[in-house]
Scaffold this motif. Sequence first.
Motif, PDB file in Angstrom:
ATOM      1  N   THR A  68       7.860   2.624  -5.154  1.00 33.06           N
ATOM      2  CA  THR A  68       6.592   2.223  -4.510  1.00 33.06           C
ATOM      3  C   THR A  68       6.778   1.630  -4.209  1.00 33.06           C
ATOM      4  O   THR A  68       7.969   0.043  -4.624  1.00 33.06           O
ATOM      5  CB  THR A  68       5.392   2.017  -5.176  1.00 33.06           C
ATOM      6  OG1 THR A  68       5.152   0.912  -5.651  1.00 33.06           O
ATOM      7  CG2 THR A  68       4.447   2.730  -6.202  1.00 33.06           C
TER       8      THR A  68
ATOM      9  N   THR B 217       7.054   1.112   7.283  1.00 33.68           N
ATOM     10  CA  THR B 217       6.516   1.542   6.142  1.00 33.68           C
ATOM     11  C   THR B 217       7.412   2.034   5.387  1.00 33.68           C
ATOM     12  O   THR B 217       8.493   1.699   5.417  1.00 33.68           O
ATOM     13  CB  THR B 217       5.682   2.950   6.798  1.00 33.68           C
ATOM     14  OG1 THR B 217       6.699   3.500   8.016  1.00 33.68           O
ATOM     15  CG2 THR B 217       5.372   2.788   8.217  1.00 33.68           C
ATOM     16  N   LYS B 218       6.671   2.615   3.851  1.00 29.44           N
ATOM     17  CA  LYS B 218       7.778   3.958   2.889  1.00 29.44           C
ATOM     18  C   LYS B 218       8.512   4.642   3.745  1.00 29.44           C
ATOM     19  O   LYS B 218       9.389   4.645   2.849  1.00 29.44           O
ATOM     20  CB  LYS B 218       7.020   3.919   1.973  1.00 29.44           C
ATOM     21  CG  LYS B 218       7.946   4.598   0.956  1.00 29.44           C
ATOM     22  CD  LYS B 218       6.511   5.324  -0.078  1.00 29.44           C
ATOM     23  CE  LYS B 218       7.433   5.610  -1.308  1.00 29.44           C
ATOM     24  NZ  LYS B 218       6.743   6.419  -2.575  1.00 29.44           N
ATOM     25  N   GLN B 219       7.873   5.780   4.735  1.00 28.68           N
ATOM     26  CA  GLN B 219       9.006   6.191   5.556  1.00 28.68           C
ATOM     27  C   GLN B 219       9.738   5.795   5.581  1.00 28.68           C
ATOM     28  O   GLN B 219      11.074   6.709   5.757  1.00 28.68           O
ATOM     29  CB  GLN B 219       8.025   7.224   5.804  1.00 28.68           C
ATOM     30  CG  GLN B 219       8.830   8.606   6.359  1.00 28.68           C
ATOM     31  CD  GLN B 219       9.133   9.583   5.466  1.00 28.68           C
ATOM     32  OE1 GLN B 219       8.297   9.614   4.857  1.00 28.68           O
ATOM     33  NE2 GLN B 219      10.206   9.973   5.550  1.00 28.68           N
ATOM     34  N   ASP B 220      10.066   4.943   6.441  1.00 32.03           N
ATOM     35  CA  ASP B 220      10.635   3.987   7.077  1.00 32.03           C
ATOM     36  C   ASP B 220      12.151   3.271   5.686  1.00 32.03           C
ATOM     37  O   ASP B 220      13.502   4.090   5.954  1.00 32.03           O
ATOM     38  CB  ASP B 220      10.750   2.563   7.546  1.00 32.03           C
ATOM     39  CG  ASP B 220       9.901   3.120   8.941  1.00 32.03           C
ATOM     40  OD1 ASP B 220       9.986   4.233   9.562  1.00 32.03           O
ATOM     41  OD2 ASP B 220       9.189   2.322   9.979  1.00 32.03           O
TER      42      ASP B 220
ATOM     43  N   LEU C 179      12.377   5.015   2.706  1.00 32.13           N
ATOM     44  CA  LEU C 179      13.106   6.718   2.313  1.00 32.13           C
ATOM     45  C   LEU C 179      14.155   7.132   3.318  1.00 32.13           C
ATOM     46  O   LEU C 179      15.310   7.753   3.251  1.00 32.13           O
ATOM     47  CB  LEU C 179      11.932   7.444   2.461  1.00 32.13           C
ATOM     48  CG  LEU C 179      10.947   7.747   1.294  1.00 32.13           C
ATOM     49  CD1 LEU C 179      10.098   8.724   1.630  1.00 32.13           C
ATOM     50  CD2 LEU C 179      11.354   7.357  -0.262  1.00 32.13           C
ATOM     51  N   THR C 180      13.597   7.134   5.000  1.00 29.37           N
ATOM     52  CA  THR C 180      15.196   7.232   5.763  1.00 29.37           C
ATOM     53  C   THR C 180      15.927   6.515   5.311  1.00 29.37           C
ATOM     54  O   THR C 180      17.124   7.146   5.818  1.00 29.37           O
ATOM     55  CB  THR C 180      14.361   6.985   7.500  1.00 29.37           C
ATOM     56  OG1 THR C 180      12.900   7.768   7.349  1.00 29.37           O
ATOM     57  CG2 THR C 180      15.647   7.522   8.018  1.00 29.37           C
TER      58      THR C 180
ATOM     59  N   ARG D  97      14.993  15.511  -2.864  1.00 30.26           N
ATOM     60  CA  ARG D  97      13.606  15.294  -2.363  1.00 30.26           C
ATOM     61  C   ARG D  97      12.998  14.453  -1.369  1.00 30.26           C
ATOM     62  O   ARG D  97      12.822  14.057  -0.137  1.00 30.26           O
ATOM     63  CB  ARG D  97      12.384  14.557  -3.578  1.00 30.26           C
ATOM     64  CG  ARG D  97      11.897  15.964  -4.387  1.00 30.26           C
ATOM     65  CD  ARG D  97      11.602  15.820  -5.351  1.00 30.26           C
ATOM     66  NE  ARG D  97       9.760  15.182  -5.245  1.00 30.26           N
ATOM     67  CZ  ARG D  97       9.371  14.757  -5.452  1.00 30.26           C
ATOM     68  NH1 ARG D  97       9.148  13.746  -6.892  1.00 30.26           N
ATOM     69  NH2 ARG D  97       7.869  13.852  -5.159  1.00 30.26           N
ATOM     70  N   VAL D  98      14.094  13.408  -1.412  1.00 28.07           N
ATOM     71  CA  VAL D  98      13.749  12.258  -0.436  1.00 28.07           C
ATOM     72  C   VAL D  98      14.682  12.568   0.892  1.00 28.07           C
ATOM     73  O   VAL D  98      14.396  12.141   2.086  1.00 28.07           O
ATOM     74  CB  VAL D  98      14.776  11.110  -1.042  1.00 28.07           C
ATOM     75  CG1 VAL D  98      14.972  10.015   0.175  1.00 28.07           C
ATOM     76  CG2 VAL D  98      14.293   9.982  -1.652  1.00 28.07           C
TER      77      VAL D  98
ATOM     78  N   GLY E 243      12.874  14.927   2.920  1.00 27.49           N
ATOM     79  CA  GLY E 243      11.018  14.121   3.444  1.00 27.49           C
ATOM     80  C   GLY E 243      11.723  13.519   4.967  1.00 27.49           C
ATOM     81  O   GLY E 243      10.820  12.450   5.579  1.00 27.49           O
ATOM     82  N   THR E 244      12.720  12.977   5.242  1.00 27.19           N
ATOM     83  CA  THR E 244      12.964  12.570   6.700  1.00 27.19           C
ATOM     84  C   THR E 244      13.983  13.585   7.319  1.00 27.19           C
ATOM     85  O   THR E 244      14.261  13.832   7.491  1.00 27.19           O
ATOM     86  CB  THR E 244      14.189  11.116   5.581  1.00 27.19           C
ATOM     87  OG1 THR E 244      15.393  11.750   5.834  1.00 27.19           O
ATOM     88  CG2 THR E 244      12.870  10.605   4.428  1.00 27.19           C
ATOM     89  N   HIS E 245      13.658  11.963   8.469  1.00 25.96           N
ATOM     90  CA  HIS E 245      14.552  12.563  10.064  1.00 25.96           C
ATOM     91  C   HIS E 245      15.439  12.025  10.276  1.00 25.96           C
ATOM     92  O   HIS E 245      15.299  10.884  10.930  1.00 25.96           O
ATOM     93  CB  HIS E 245      13.620  13.258  10.629  1.00 25.96           C
ATOM     94  CG  HIS E 245      12.288  14.468  10.816  1.00 25.96           C
ATOM     95  ND1 HIS E 245      13.078  16.074  10.223  1.00 25.96           N
ATOM     96  CD2 HIS E 245      11.502  14.567  10.074  1.00 25.96           C
ATOM     97  CE1 HIS E 245      12.779  16.585  10.464  1.00 25.96           C
ATOM     98  NE2 HIS E 245      11.178  15.683   9.577  1.00 25.96           N
TER      99      HIS E 245
END
Length: 221
Positions: A37, A58-61, A63-64, A109-110, A113-115
Motif C-alpha cells: 500500500t 496513483t498507486k497504478q502509476d 506499479l507501472t 501480476r504487477v 496490470g500495467t501498460h
Amino acid sequence: MSSPSSPTRGRPARLDQARTVQTALDLLNESGLDALTMRRLADAMGVQAGALYRYFATKQDLLTAMAERMVGGVADAAGPEGDGDWSERVARLARALRAALLAHRDGARVFAGTHATGPNTLGFADSLMGVLRAAGFGGAEAARALYAVANFTVGHTLEEQAALRPGDGGPTGAEALREAVAEGAYPHLAAALPVLSGTDFTAHFEFGLRLLLDGLRAARR
C-alpha cells in the motif's frame, strides 16, 4: 524549513523516484502485491504518505514504474543480428521476460496490470519486432506475433506464480487441483494428473513456447 521528502544539510534526500520504486519492489518481494500500500511504502521510506504523490499520482502509476524496472535489460537477450536463428532469438527474449517477472514475488501480476511505455518495455517490444521483421515477417504479422509471445509469457508466468502461492493457510493451486480431481470423476485429468499438478513450470513453458514458434514458422512459410 525542509519537507519530509527534502534533504536537510549534511543528509541525503529520503525520497526520490528511483529509491521509491526500489523500496516498493523490496516490499513486494517481502509481502506480496496485496500487502503493498502507499501508506506502507511511505512508512518504509520514512516520509508522510502524501509525499509519494510528488512522483506517483496513483498507486497504478507506481506499479507501472515497478513493472518498467523489472524488465530492465530483457531486450538485450536477443543478442546481435546473426546470433542464432530468428526463432531462437525470439525464444531467448521470451525466456528473459519470464525470468525477469519470476525474479519478483507477484511480478507477473504487477506487469500484467500495467501498460508501461518506458524504454525497458518498449525496448523489449522493439527488439522482438526487429528479430521478426528481419526474418521476413510483415509489419502486421510481427506486431501480432509480439502480442502472442508477450501474452503467452506473461500469462504463463502469472499462472505459475499463482500455482505456487498458498492461500490463507490453505493448499497451493497444485495441491487443490490434486484434491479436487481425486474427489471427482475426471478420468482423463486423473490419467495426466502428475503433469497437470506438477511444478516443472519450465517444461510447461518450453512446450508452449515451442508450439508458438512452430506456428510462427508455419505462418512465415
